[in-house]
Structure formats: structure tokens, C-alpha cells
Enzyme design. Structure first.
Site: not given
Ligand code: ADE
Length: 228
Positions: A13, A152, A172, A196
Site C-alpha cells: 500500500e 472478512i 482493518m 474483494d
Molecule cells: N482489506 C481488504 N479486504 C479486506 C477484507 N475482506 N476484510 C478486512 N480488511 C480487508
């Protein structure tokens, strides 16, 4: 706007922005390396803060106390909370914890305890600058970011978070950075590219899109910094 702190949780990142820095100087403290220099003519301090709420909050306090930043931008990737699709951008309207609650998930703690808020409001000017930087390049949404110490990757878990907090993106670090900024009266914005859908296919999608999406968010910041 003075000096801008830029925090990303993972190496992926911050890599693109690090490569774009001029006059780069490095300082390592508390296990993290801070890069001071210029990007797009703006004075910045860039750091990979590590994953999760504690890493991000303590690093944010460090850029405020030790590097004297006047604003903070959190960049990176996120799972979608709904409408936003992979490689689209979510710019924070506000940021909320999805995992800071009592015995029942509906019993939120933060509105009753310092700093007595349900969510943290992003700086409207920074939000506008980020949205402007996306214009004509990538679809972008202004919406809520939900943060917790959990990747998640399950539709059931996501549905529960969405029902309780109504986020546009789930990640997060954003809210703990927002929290640190709020108690120090420092403006912030969170800019996340969707990697995602935070559902059962999240892990595979994350692995595919992590770097691509991280670079998308970094491109937006590069443009944004020209206007700061
Ligand atoms: N960062 C990128 N995808 C994520 C996800 N599914 N859950 C938590 N943090 C993320």
C-alpha cells in the site's frame, strides 16, 4: 496544508508512493520506518503502519507527535460493503468500528465512553479533493468505512457487519486512524480501493487484486497531493 501524514497498513500500500518521493529521508522508531520527503510538491511523511487497529492508531499518534503532521491520509485496499466493486474507490464520509461492542453486537460502547461518538467524520475538504482526483479516471463513492481486527471472508459475517454499521467499505485500520486524528484535532480522510467483496471469495480476490488496487489508491493520492 503543511505536512501530510500518509499511512498504509501493508508494504503493497505504500510502495508506489515511496518510489515517487523526492528528498527522501528515513527514520525508524517502534519497529516502523517513516519516510519524509516530497510527493507532487507536498511535504509528506509516509509509513507502513502494520495491520490492525493498534498498529495503525499508535503509528498515527507517532506521525502527529514526532513528525508534526497537519493532516492524515490513510490509503489502501478494502473489502466492499455493498455497491462498490473491485478496483472502484471508496473515500470516507465517516469511519466506524464494527467490533467495539458489548455482549450484544448491537450494544455499541463508544457513544457512551470517550470520545462519545458513534463514528468519526472525515474532513470535507480532503474528501472533496480525493473525489476530484478520481473524476474521469475511476468510479468513486463517498461512504462509511467500517473497521475491525478481522479479515472478512464470509458472507454471513459481512452481512452482520453491514446490517449493524452500513459501510461502503470494510477494512482493518481506517477508524483507529480516524480516532487518533479526532482526539488530536487533525483532519483525516481514508481512501480505499476495493480488492474483494469481503465474502466467501474474498481471500482469492484479495490475493489477485491486492497490489493492483493498492496502486490505484496511491495514484489518487499522488493527484490529490498536487492540490494540497
Ligand atoms: N482489506 C481488504 N479486504 C479486506 C477484507 N475482506 N476484510 C478486512 N480488511 C480487508
Amino acid at each position: 496544508m503543511g505536512k501530510i501524514g500518509i499511512l498504509g497498513a501493508m508494504t503493497s500500500e505504500i510502495t508506489l508512493l515511496k518510489g515517487r518521493m523526492s528528498d527522501r529521508r528515513e527514520t525508524t522508531r517502534a519497529g516502523r520506518t517513516f519516510y519524509e520527503g516530497k510527493i507532487s510538491g507536498a511535504d509528506v511523511v509516509l509509513v507502513c503502519c502494520g495491520v490492525g487497529k493498534v498498529n495503525s492508531a499508535l503509528t498515527c499518534q507517532m506521525v502527529i507527535d514526532w513528525f508534526g503532521v497537519d493532516a492524515v491520509i490513510n490509503i489502501g485496499v478494502a473489502g466492499s460493503g455493498g455497491e462498490a466493486k473491485v478496483r472502484e474507490i471508496v473515500v470516507s464520509s465517516d469511519a466506524i468500528y464494527h467490533d467495539l461492542h458489548g455482549l450484544n453486537a448491537e450494544d455499541e460502547i463508544l457513544p457512551q465512553c470517550y470520545p462519545f461518538v458513534r463514528s468519526f467524520q472525515a474532513d470535507p475538504k480532503l474528501v472533496q479533493l480525493a473525489m476530484d482526483a478520481c473524476k474521469g479516471r475511476v468510479k468513486a463513492y463517498t461512504g462509511r468505512i467500517a473497521t475491525g481486527d478481522q479479515f472478512i471472508g464470509s458472507k454471513d459475517v459481512k452481512d452482520d457487519i453491514v446490517a449493524r454499521t452500513h459501510p461502503m467499505a470494510i477494512e482493518m485500520e481506517g477508524t483507529s486512524i480516524a480516532h487518533a486524528c479526532a482526539v488530536n484535532d487533525i483532519p483525516f480522510v481514508i481512501i480505499r480501493s476495493i480488492s474483494d467483496n469481503a465474502d466467501d471469495g474474498a481471500e482469492m480476490s484479495f490475493d489477485t487484486f491486492e497490489t493492483i488496487a493498492a496502486n490505484d489508491a496511491a495514484e489518487i493520492v499522488t493527484t490529490m497531493l498536487q492540490k494540497l
